[in-house]
Design a protein around this motif. Structure first.
Motif, PDB file in Angstrom:
ATOM      1  N   UNK A  41      47.902  85.462  22.157  1.00 55.10           N
ATOM      2  CA  UNK A  41      47.523  86.703  21.486  1.00 55.10           C
ATOM      3  C   UNK A  41      48.649  87.107  20.549  1.00 55.10           C
ATOM      4  N   UNK A  42      48.349  87.347  19.185  1.00 55.38           N
ATOM      5  CA  UNK A  42      49.338  87.730  18.193  1.00 55.38           C
ATOM      6  C   UNK A  42      48.659  88.336  16.990  1.00 55.38           C
ATOM      7  N   UNK A  43      49.400  88.691  15.900  1.00 58.91           N
ATOM      8  CA  UNK A  43      48.783  89.291  14.708  1.00 58.91           C
ATOM      9  C   UNK A  43      47.810  88.367  14.023  1.00 58.91           C
ATOM     10  N   UNK A  44      48.130  87.057  14.057  1.00 57.76           N
ATOM     11  CA  UNK A  44      47.234  86.135  13.370  1.00 57.76           C
ATOM     12  C   UNK A  44      45.857  86.095  14.001  1.00 57.76           C
ATOM     13  N   UNK A  68      44.288  88.714  15.378  1.00 59.04           N
ATOM     14  CA  UNK A  68      43.578  89.917  14.929  1.00 59.04           C
ATOM     15  C   UNK A  68      43.162  89.789  13.470  1.00 59.04           C
ATOM     16  N   UNK A  69      44.080  89.174  12.648  1.00 57.33           N
ATOM     17  CA  UNK A  69      43.741  88.979  11.239  1.00 57.33           C
ATOM     18  C   UNK A  69      42.546  88.058  11.088  1.00 57.33           C
ATOM     19  N   UNK A  70      42.529  87.010  11.867  1.00 61.14           N
ATOM     20  CA  UNK A  70      41.370  86.100  11.794  1.00 61.14           C
ATOM     21  C   UNK A  70      40.078  86.770  12.194  1.00 61.14           C
ATOM     22  N   UNK A  71      40.147  87.603  13.228  1.00 64.13           N
ATOM     23  CA  UNK A  71      38.926  88.316  13.669  1.00 64.13           C
ATOM     24  C   UNK A  71      38.423  89.259  12.593  1.00 64.13           C
TER      25      UNK A  71
END
Length: 544
Positions: free
Chosen positions: A360-363, A365-368
């Motif tokens: 789990x990381x920023x990437x 959330x960005x992809x979602x």
């Protein structure tokens, strides 16, 4: 016969011999027994009585007469056929008298059957006819209530029957009793008994007079003639149609009437009817006490058996410590393993969570967010064409309705014009009819007015003047008599064409009246003649 009236002494004053009552009765007895030593009599058996003495008393009858008959105990025992009421028999015996009651009777020695009597034959025919209608079928019978609250009794209120019934009910189980008084023999018996049965059935349940739960029709014993009212068809049909259960208790045990077949239950006597109607209260109480005691003993015995059974089963279970010890040992073993197992499970769950937390990381959330944005863009691209297509379909439907609106308006306008034309034509016709009616009404009124005016002229005195009459006036008064005309100084005669003044002459007191000439129907009218004054007579001669 000569010795019956033989005089034992010389006549005293011409008086006959004086007999005592016993002497005369004995003489009559000797005459009857001498003349009728042995006779055979055919008739129908009437009332039959068998007292405790063993003698047999009965009547022999036909359609006009009745003879009392008796058969002594020894003779009755030797009879091959015992007389029964209603039988037609030939009785052989001797005629004698009974001085104690001043009557004659037949001492019967032998009885032979001669066929069924008239009453019995009629009774049998009636029974067969009613049975063929199904009035005596067992399927029609109703069960008698075990303990009726109200009992209706149809009987005579003055006889011993009602006292026996009330006494027996009071001894056995007191109940409420309604008595419908009736005649139990005679002409009124059948009608009153049938009306009583129907009357009890007509009572409203829960009304001011309670409706019986059971009806008893009762009467004491008697001859066939006495009980005949209960053989009438109206009584049998009333009993068969009764919705309330009915007990028949007519006569003694040997008496049988047709109501016994139609009733729901037959009692041999009225007392037996009361016994069949209610149970014995003391017996019921004793039975209830006995049943209560049996129930108590059964409950105690059942509890004792259950307790003994429980004790026996408890012995087979063993000691509680022996039953619980293995389970306690297994619990101790499992309890020792529980703490290490919990620690191992917690460590495994923590390791798995750490692996997931590393991913789990920023990437992520960005992809979602990007995937959702692309999905939204796809729906936005599809939305505009869909709206355009929907608008185009709505526009096309509107055009279709617009194209259909013009012809519809045209048709509606044409229909309105046609309707207006029709109504205008109707209005014109009504106006024409109104004008014609008004003109006709005015013309009819004018014609009627003209007719009335003609009638007025016809009835006026001037038309009378045209027919040859004249009016004589003296000044302003009309002269109606000769005396008034003679005393007037001057007269004026009015004809249809004018008035003529006249001066009465010296001989006016006795004027000579000319005789009128009556023309022949076929002759021409006479020419007018000259008057004394030189003028033409206008159809009326001068009065003077």
């Amino acid at each position: 016969m000569d010795d019956l009236f033989e005089d034992d002494g010389p006549e005293t004053g011409g008086n006959a011999h004086e007999y005592s009552v016993s002497e005369l009765s004995g003489a009559v007895k000797r005459v009857i027994e001498g003349e009728f030593g042995l006779v055979r009599v055919r008739g129908e058996v009437g009332r039959v009585s068998r007292p405790a003495s063993g003698h047999l008393y009965f009547d022999l009858k036909d359609d006009r007469s009745v003879i009392a008959a008796i058969s002594w105990k020894g003779q009755a025992a030797k009879m091959a056929v015992r007389p029964e009421e209603g039988m037609e028999v030939i009785a052989t015996g001797r005629l004698t008298t009974f001085p104690g009651q001043s009557k004659y009777q037949l001492i019967v020695e032998q009885v032979e059957p001669a066929g069924a009597g008239a009453l019995m034959a009629m009774l049998e025919r009636r029974r067969a006819a009613l049975a063929a209608e199904g009035l005596f079928d067992a399927a029609r019978k109703q069960p008698i209530p075990f303990l009726p609250q109200v009992i209706g009794v149809v009987t005579s209120p003055s006889g011993a029957v009602i006292r026996d019934i009330l006494h027996r009910l009071r001894d056995r189980f007191p109940r409420r009793v309604l008595i419908w008084p009736v005649a139990v023999q005679g002409e009124k018996c059948a009608a009153e008994v049938a009306a009583a049965i129907r009357g009890f059935n007509a009572l409203t349940p829960g009304g001011a007079i309670p409706r019986p739960d059971l009806i008893i029709v009762a009467r004491g014993g008697g001859s066939l003639e006495d009980l005949w009212g209960f053989n009438e068809e109206v009584v049998v049909r009333a009993a068969a149609a009764s919705a309330i259960p009915l007990i028949s208790a007519v006569g003694h045990e040997t008496d049988t009437t047709l109501i016994d077949f139609a009733a729901d239950l037959r009692a041999p006597t009225p007392t037996a009817a009361a016994e069949l109607a209610v149970p014995v209260r003391s017996d019921l109480m004793a039975l209830m006490a006995e049943q209560g005691a049996r129930l108590h003993r059964a409950v105690l015995q059942r509890g004792q058996m259950r307790r003994q059974r429980l004790t026996d089963l408890a012995r087979a279970l063993g000691r509680p410590e022996a039953l619980v010890a293995p389970a306690r040992q297994r619990l101790d073993l499992v309890g020792g393993q529980l703490d290490p197992a919990l620690r191992g499970a917690t460590a495994a769950r923590r390791a798995g969570f750490e692996r997931l937390a590393g991913k789990v990381g920023p990437q992520l959330l960005t992809g979602f967010i990007g995937a959702e944005r692309r999905h939204l863009a796809q729906w936005s691209a599809r939305l505009a064409p869909a709206l355009g297509l929907r608008q185009e379909r709505a526009r096309q439907r509107l055009a279709d309705w617009s194209g259909r609106l013009g012809p519809a308006l045209a048709r509606a306008g044409a229909e309105a014009q046609r309707d207006t034309a029709r109504k205008a034509a109707t209005l014109a016709g009504l106006a024409a009819r109104l004008d014609a009616a008004a003109s006709g009404r005015v013309q009819s009124a004018a014609e009627r007015l003209a007719a009335l005016d003609r009638m007025r002229l016809t009835l006026g005195y001037r038309e009378t003047l045209r027919r040859g009459y004249a009016v004589v006036r003296a000044g302003a008064h009309v002269v109606t008599s000769r005396a008034v005309a003679a005393g007037a100084g001057a007269l004026e005669i009015e004809f249809h064409d004018g008035r003529l003044p006249v001066q009465p002459g010296p001989g006016a007191s006795q004027p000579a009246l000319p005789q009128p000439e009556i023309p022949h129907p076929e002759a021409p009218s006479p020419k007018p003649r000259k008057s004394r004054s030189g003028g033409s007579d206008g159809g009326q001669g001068s009065l003077f």
